[in-house]
Design an enzyme around this catalytic site. Structure first.
Site, short mmCIF file in Angstrom:
data_model
loop_
_atom_site.label_atom_id
_atom_site.label_comp_id
_atom_site.label_asym_id
_atom_site.label_seq_id
_atom_site.Cartn_x
_atom_site.Cartn_y
_atom_site.Cartn_z
N ARG A 153 1.18 -0.99 -0.07
CA ARG A 153 -0.09 0.03 -0.17
C ARG A 153 0.83 1.28 -0.13
NH1 ARG A 153 -4.10 -1.53 5.34
NH2 ARG A 153 -2.10 -2.85 5.14
C1 UD1 Z 1 -0.75 -7.00 12.44
C2 UD1 Z 1 -1.62 -7.93 13.06
C3 UD1 Z 1 -2.92 -7.32 13.98
C4 UD1 Z 1 -2.96 -5.76 14.42
C5 UD1 Z 1 -2.06 -5.26 13.62
C6 UD1 Z 1 -1.02 -3.76 14.19
C7 UD1 Z 1 -1.92 -10.22 12.80
C8 UD1 Z 1 -1.82 -12.07 12.60
N1 UD1 Z 1 -2.50 -9.14 13.20
O1 UD1 Z 1 -1.76 -6.40 11.23
O2 UD1 Z 1 -3.61 -7.87 15.00
O3 UD1 Z 1 -3.81 -4.40 14.57
O4 UD1 Z 1 -0.88 -5.99 13.55
O5 UD1 Z 1 -0.50 -3.13 13.05
O6 UD1 Z 1 -0.39 -10.08 13.25
N2 UD1 Z 1 5.57 -9.25 8.64
C9 UD1 Z 1 6.91 -10.58 8.38
N3 UD1 Z 1 6.46 -11.13 7.38
C10 UD1 Z 1 5.09 -11.95 7.54
C11 UD1 Z 1 4.28 -10.59 7.67
C12 UD1 Z 1 4.36 -9.22 8.09
O7 UD1 Z 1 8.11 -9.57 8.93
O8 UD1 Z 1 5.47 -12.50 6.57
C13 UD1 Z 1 6.14 -7.46 9.03
C14 UD1 Z 1 5.37 -6.96 8.26
O9 UD1 Z 1 6.57 -6.19 7.57
C15 UD1 Z 1 5.01 -6.01 9.62
C16 UD1 Z 1 4.70 -6.47 10.01
O10 UD1 Z 1 5.06 -8.34 10.03
O11 UD1 Z 1 6.26 -5.48 9.51
C17 UD1 Z 1 3.11 -6.60 10.50
O12 UD1 Z 1 2.23 -7.38 9.27
P1 UD1 Z 1 1.36 -6.88 7.82
O13 UD1 Z 1 1.03 -7.95 7.55
O14 UD1 Z 1 0.96 -5.62 8.11
O15 UD1 Z 1 0.03 -7.02 9.92
P2 UD1 Z 1 -1.37 -6.78 9.67
O16 UD1 Z 1 -1.84 -7.17 8.99
O17 UD1 Z 1 -1.10 -4.93 10.06
#
Ligand code: UD1
Ligand code: CA
Length: 246
Positions: free
Chosen positions: A17
């Site tokens: 995004r």
């Molecule tokens: C996540 C939480 C949600 C919370 C929110 C707060 C989960 C399932 N959900 O959602 O409850 O309210 O954060 O901001 O955890 N990332 C990785 N590897 C992956 C996936 C993500 O490193 O495979 C990192 C992303 O780069 C990011 C962070 O984890 O820095 C959060 O991931 P994102 O996909 O943004 O989570 P949300 O859907 O926002």
């Protein structure tokens, strides 16, 4: 500074995004990379005991962090979810680490004082999992905190999986946690990706703790702005405005 505690920073995602081919955490916030804010905060809380999970543009992210900090890196080749990301960091935790603080690389305003408070709350209540939650006027997009009649946190439900009633809950998961290392390892090995996004959700460790009759709870953050996650260019501008206002 916290003893026997490590920080895992999740920073492997691309951040679609942001409308850019640059990894999200490399975007500058007032001239400093977003990830550098988070590493600095983690350093204030735990010193060098930091593991960043990198994936998208891993080499660049490493280089940017290495300019200022000496930390460890775990590589997540495919972004299979936040739970999977934390799993990738587990081999880097030494045995003497009791608790693990988990942070996201895209929440640059979080302060080390808040991390210390969470760790204190976690220890005082003898929990295996403590979630930092906050109340928002508009909870859209965040994981919602489900709290039962006794005030216990039973589960975190993601926006994509929530019922209409659950979507009305305005206490949300900030994505910051303090978790006992032994429990974390056990719980992550039990994660399944049977949800709307087909991802391994870190948030499922709350449900797993309850199933195992372990103590889990939340600490409510006071200042919602501190937990603003950057998911778009508009969010980035809003965070810059907060920093400029001091
Ligand atoms: C996540 C939480 C949600 C919370 C929110 C707060 C989960 C399932 N959900 O959602 O409850 O309210 O954060 O901001 O955890 N990332 C990785 N590897 C992956 C996936 C993500 O490193 O495979 C990192 C992303 O780069 C990011 C962070 O984890 O820095 C959060 O991931 P994102 O996909 O943004 O989570 P949300 O859907 O926002
Ligand atoms: Ca997501």
């Amino acid at each position: 500074m916290l003893k026997d505690t490590a920080v895992i920073i999740l920073a492997a995602g691309l951040g679609t995004r942001m409308m850019s081919d640059k990894a999200k955490v490399l975007h500058d916030v007032l001239g400093k990379p977003m990830i550098t804010y988070v590493v600095e905060t983690a350093g204030e809380a735990v010193g060098n005991n930091i593991i960043a999970v990198v994936g998208h543009q891993a080499e660049k992210v490493r280089q940017v962090i290495n300019k200022t900090h000496d930390i460890l890196f775990a590589f997540q080749e495919e972004q299979l979810g936040t739970g999977h990301a934390v799993q990738c960091a587990l081999p880097y935790l030494t045995e003497k680490i009791k608790d693990v603080i988990i942070l996201c690389g895209d929440v640059p305003l979080l302060t080390s004082q808040t991390i210390l408070k969470l760790a204190e709350d976690h220890a005082r209540n003898r929990r295996v999992v403590s979630v930092l939650a906050v109340q928002l006027d508009d909870p859209t997009g965040y994981g919602r905190m489900l709290v039962d009649e006794d005030g216990n946190v039973s589960q975190i439900v993601e926006q994509a999986d929530a019922t209409d009633a659950q979507k009305c809950i305005n206490i949300i998961n900030t994505g910051v946690y303090c978790v006992n290392q032994i429990f974390l390892k056990e719980a992550l090995s039990k994660l399944q990706a049977n949800n709307a996004q087909g991802e391994y959700y870190l948030t499922d460790i709350v449900k797993i703790a309850n199933e195992k009759n372990q103590v889990v709870g939340m600490m409510l953050g006071e200042n919602a702005v501190e937990f603003s996650g950057i998911n778009s260019v508009e969010h980035l501008k809003a965070v810059e405005a907060v920093l400029e206002a001091g």
